[in-house]
Design a protein around this motif. Structure first.
Motif, mmCIF file in Angstrom:
data_model
loop_
_atom_site.group_PDB
_atom_site.id
_atom_site.type_symbol
_atom_site.label_atom_id
_atom_site.label_comp_id
_atom_site.label_asym_id
_atom_site.label_seq_id
_atom_site.Cartn_x
_atom_site.Cartn_y
_atom_site.Cartn_z
ATOM 1 N N VAL A 15 48.567 -7.932 8.402
ATOM 2 C CA VAL A 15 47.219 -8.328 9.178
ATOM 3 C C VAL A 15 47.434 -8.279 10.790
ATOM 4 C CG1 VAL A 15 45.243 -9.794 9.361
ATOM 5 C CG2 VAL A 15 46.530 -9.528 7.374
ATOM 6 N N ALA A 16 48.405 -8.794 11.272
ATOM 7 C CA ALA A 16 48.790 -8.582 12.688
ATOM 8 C C ALA A 16 48.777 -7.426 12.985
ATOM 9 C CB ALA A 16 50.035 -9.524 12.994
ATOM 10 N N ALA A 17 49.331 -6.351 12.377
ATOM 11 C CA ALA A 17 49.597 -4.882 12.785
ATOM 12 C C ALA A 17 48.157 -4.191 12.595
ATOM 13 C CB ALA A 17 50.806 -4.061 11.844
ATOM 14 N N ILE A 18 47.447 -4.710 11.807
ATOM 15 C CA ILE A 18 45.974 -4.156 11.358
ATOM 16 C C ILE A 18 45.099 -4.518 12.515
ATOM 17 C CG2 ILE A 18 44.058 -4.482 10.020
ATOM 18 C CD1 ILE A 18 45.894 -4.622 7.761
ATOM 19 N N LEU A 19 45.102 -5.805 13.298
ATOM 20 C CA LEU A 19 44.497 -6.105 14.273
ATOM 21 C C LEU A 19 44.684 -5.353 15.427
ATOM 22 C CD1 LEU A 19 44.544 -9.930 13.621
ATOM 23 C CD2 LEU A 19 42.358 -8.298 12.841
ATOM 24 N N GLY A 74 45.649 3.346 -0.796
ATOM 25 C CA GLY A 74 46.857 3.935 -0.177
ATOM 26 C C GLY A 74 47.166 4.290 1.007
ATOM 27 N N ALA A 75 45.935 3.832 1.896
ATOM 28 C CA ALA A 75 46.100 4.144 3.168
ATOM 29 C C ALA A 75 47.070 3.394 3.915
ATOM 30 C CB ALA A 75 44.867 4.014 3.838
ATOM 31 N N ASP A 76 47.828 3.903 4.971
ATOM 32 C CA ASP A 76 48.475 3.275 6.195
ATOM 33 C C ASP A 76 47.599 2.914 7.086
ATOM 34 O OD1 ASP A 76 49.791 2.433 8.452
ATOM 35 O OD2 ASP A 76 51.294 3.996 8.090
ATOM 36 N N VAL A 77 46.943 1.530 6.864
ATOM 37 C CA VAL A 77 45.859 1.096 7.640
ATOM 38 C C VAL A 77 45.939 1.070 9.047
ATOM 39 C CG1 VAL A 77 43.938 -0.645 8.058
ATOM 40 C CG2 VAL A 77 44.619 0.023 5.560
ATOM 41 N N PRO A 78 47.164 0.494 9.721
ATOM 42 C CA PRO A 78 47.104 0.603 11.005
ATOM 43 C C PRO A 78 47.035 1.977 11.768
ATOM 44 C CG PRO A 78 48.793 -1.026 10.288
ATOM 45 C CD PRO A 78 48.288 -0.131 8.969
ATOM 46 N N ALA A 79 47.788 3.103 10.992
ATOM 47 C CA ALA A 79 47.769 4.273 11.487
ATOM 48 C C ALA A 79 46.394 5.084 11.439
ATOM 49 C CB ALA A 79 48.605 5.228 10.548
ATOM 50 N N LEU A 80 45.677 4.686 10.320
ATOM 51 C CA LEU A 80 44.282 5.197 10.083
ATOM 52 C C LEU A 80 43.474 4.364 11.161
ATOM 53 C CD1 LEU A 80 41.855 6.165 8.099
ATOM 54 C CD2 LEU A 80 41.918 3.983 7.222
ATOM 55 N N LEU A 81 43.447 3.201 11.409
ATOM 56 C CA LEU A 81 42.851 2.576 12.633
ATOM 57 C C LEU A 81 42.937 3.201 13.988
ATOM 58 C CD1 LEU A 81 43.048 -1.199 11.622
ATOM 59 C CD2 LEU A 81 40.884 0.392 11.255
ATOM 60 N N GLY A 103 37.611 4.590 18.731
ATOM 61 C CA GLY A 103 36.576 3.990 18.777
ATOM 62 C C GLY A 103 35.643 4.237 17.909
ATOM 63 N N ARG A 104 35.651 4.858 16.936
ATOM 64 C CA ARG A 104 34.659 5.057 15.927
ATOM 65 C C ARG A 104 34.744 3.771 14.890
ATOM 66 N NH1 ARG A 104 31.777 9.236 13.782
ATOM 67 N NH2 ARG A 104 33.106 11.238 14.468
ATOM 68 N N VAL A 105 35.791 3.167 15.161
ATOM 69 C CA VAL A 105 35.633 1.665 14.137
ATOM 70 C C VAL A 105 35.079 0.766 14.955
ATOM 71 C CG1 VAL A 105 37.309 0.107 13.204
ATOM 72 C CG2 VAL A 105 37.853 2.658 13.173
ATOM 73 N N VAL A 121 28.062 8.043 14.544
ATOM 74 C CA VAL A 121 28.229 7.294 13.617
ATOM 75 C C VAL A 121 29.429 6.300 13.725
ATOM 76 C CG1 VAL A 121 28.763 7.578 10.985
ATOM 77 C CG2 VAL A 121 27.116 9.199 12.154
ATOM 78 N N LYS A 122 29.447 5.104 13.166
ATOM 79 C CA LYS A 122 30.562 4.081 13.398
ATOM 80 C C LYS A 122 30.941 3.816 11.839
ATOM 81 C CE LYS A 122 29.867 3.558 17.845
ATOM 82 N NZ LYS A 122 30.812 4.061 18.831
ATOM 83 N N LEU A 123 32.181 3.198 11.803
ATOM 84 C CA LEU A 123 32.789 2.901 10.623
ATOM 85 C C LEU A 123 33.124 1.483 10.785
ATOM 86 C CD1 LEU A 123 35.191 5.895 10.442
ATOM 87 C CD2 LEU A 123 33.115 5.448 9.048
ATOM 88 N N GLU A 124 33.071 0.767 9.548
ATOM 89 C CA GLU A 124 33.464 -0.754 9.263
ATOM 90 C C GLU A 124 34.647 -0.318 8.209
ATOM 91 O OE1 GLU A 124 31.852 -5.171 8.817
ATOM 92 O OE2 GLU A 124 31.288 -3.759 7.117
ATOM 93 N N VAL A 125 35.920 -0.458 8.522
ATOM 94 C CA VAL A 125 37.055 -0.311 7.636
ATOM 95 C C VAL A 125 37.234 -1.609 6.967
ATOM 96 C CG1 VAL A 125 39.316 0.385 7.595
ATOM 97 C CG2 VAL A 125 37.974 1.446 9.100
ATOM 98 N N ASP A 126 37.140 -1.509 5.597
ATOM 99 C CA ASP A 126 37.592 -2.848 4.826
ATOM 100 C C ASP A 126 39.145 -2.499 4.743
ATOM 101 O OD1 ASP A 126 38.478 -4.267 2.511
ATOM 102 O OD2 ASP A 126 36.252 -4.835 2.395
ATOM 103 N N THR A 127 39.971 -3.322 5.406
ATOM 104 C CA THR A 127 41.292 -3.044 5.382
ATOM 105 C C THR A 127 42.025 -3.471 4.099
ATOM 106 O OG1 THR A 127 41.778 -5.361 6.608
ATOM 107 C CG2 THR A 127 41.159 -3.701 8.018
ATOM 108 N N PHE A 128 41.602 -4.347 3.428
ATOM 109 C CA PHE A 128 42.252 -4.521 2.143
ATOM 110 C C PHE A 128 42.019 -3.223 1.185
ATOM 111 C CE2 PHE A 128 42.154 -5.983 -2.291
ATOM 112 C CZ PHE A 128 43.185 -6.922 -2.298
ATOM 113 N N TRP A 129 40.994 -3.034 1.059
ATOM 114 C CA TRP A 129 40.611 -1.906 0.130
ATOM 115 C C TRP A 129 41.233 -0.612 0.619
ATOM 116 C CZ3 TRP A 129 40.272 -3.496 -4.474
ATOM 117 C CH2 TRP A 129 39.768 -4.925 -4.789
ATOM 118 N N ALA A 130 41.100 -0.399 1.705
ATOM 119 C CA ALA A 130 41.953 0.747 2.240
ATOM 120 C C ALA A 130 43.610 0.873 1.920
ATOM 121 C CB ALA A 130 41.448 0.957 3.921
#
Length: 270
Positions: A227-231, A165-172, A177-179, A152-161
């Motif tokens: 956004v740079a850190a997220i990417l 309240g998520a720390d999105v870079p840490a989440l990613l 590779g699931r993302v 199963v794959k994931l598409e993370v909507d980085t804005f809504w995450a």
């Protein structure tokens, strides 16, 4: 090297008016990939428009989890040349308990097997409530991911995450590779909208505070997200530009995001 795409829902009014012209305009901006929504409802139109504009659709959104006949959606995806089908929305009232999460995860795992039989992958796209809603102090998103089969794959909507309240870079980084894809969007992050949720019928039927959050979205690099850190945290992921809404001409906003990614994301290719 990850390519960049654009969610056609961002230009839904233009798509409804003239899908060929809308897709051609995105191609003129520089996109060679697009992410259609509800593609099973107008597969022939999308096939024609994509072919004329010279774009492909590696991913697409459709309401597969609740579909009576998921095979029809997967068949449409295969016809369009997709590799990943994504369900974009299960409402917040169905993400309340551990049993809720288990039921959704079981259905997603089942659909992943069906997709695999057709040479496709299947995944899920989040909003903020999968992070806002908690069971025993843990975001339901964490419980959900733990119960997913590896395919199963994931598409993370980085804005809504981020809103949730998520720390999105840490989440990613934790998801690795699931993302398979991320929604690249930016805007104002306000704690007041963290717990403001849409109706259970549609993600677009929302209170005024959430409507403002839609309209205050900005091109990448112009809002509150890093956004740079997220990417950098998801180098393998397809970058999909998206706006839920935009105060100006949304094609202009998309073009600004495309240009920002080209200049600031070392992983982006055309």
């Amino acid at each position: 090297m990850s390519p960049t795409s654009v969610q056609l829902y961002s230009v839904r009014d233009a798509v409804a008016e003239n899908v060929d012209a809308a897709v051609a305009r995105l191609a003129e901006i520089g996109f060679t990939h697009v992410e259609p929504y509800a593609f099973h409802e107008r597969t022939a139109d999308f096939t024609r428009a994509f072919g004329a504009a010279g774009v492909t659709a590696p991913t697409g959104h459709a309401p597969v989890i609740d579909a009576e006949d998921a095979s029809a959606i997967f068949d449409a995806a295969a016809e369009l040349g997709m590799s990943l089908v994504i369900d974009p929305f299960i409402p917040t009232d169905r993400w309340q308990t551990a049993d809720d999460v288990r039921r959704i995860a079981e259905r997603v795992n089942e659909l992943s097997e069906q997709a695999s039989a057709r040479g496709l992958a299947f995944g899920y796209h989040n909003h903020q409530w999968e992070f806002t809603n908690k069971v025993d102090g843990r975001p339901v998103y964490e419980l959900f991911v733990e119960q997913l089969e590896p395919a199963v794959k994931l598409e993370v909507d980085t804005f809504w995450a981020t809103v949730g309240g998520a720390d999105v870079p840490a989440l990613l980084r934790s998801l690795g590779g699931r993302v398979a894809a991320i929604h690249v969007k930016d805007g104002k992050i306000d704690d007041a909208i963290r717990d403001v949720l849409p109706s259970s019928e549609s993600a677009l039927i929302v209170p005024d505070a959430l409507k403002a959050a839609f309209e205050n979205q900005t091109p990448a690099g112009q809002g509150d997200l890093d956004v740079a850190a997220i990417l950098a945290a998801a180098p393998q992921a397809l970058r999909v530009v998206e706006f839920d809404a935009y105060r100006g001409d949304v094609f202009d906003g998309i073009a600004e995001s495309f240009a920002w990614l080209a200049a600031n994301d070392a992983e982006v290719t055309a």
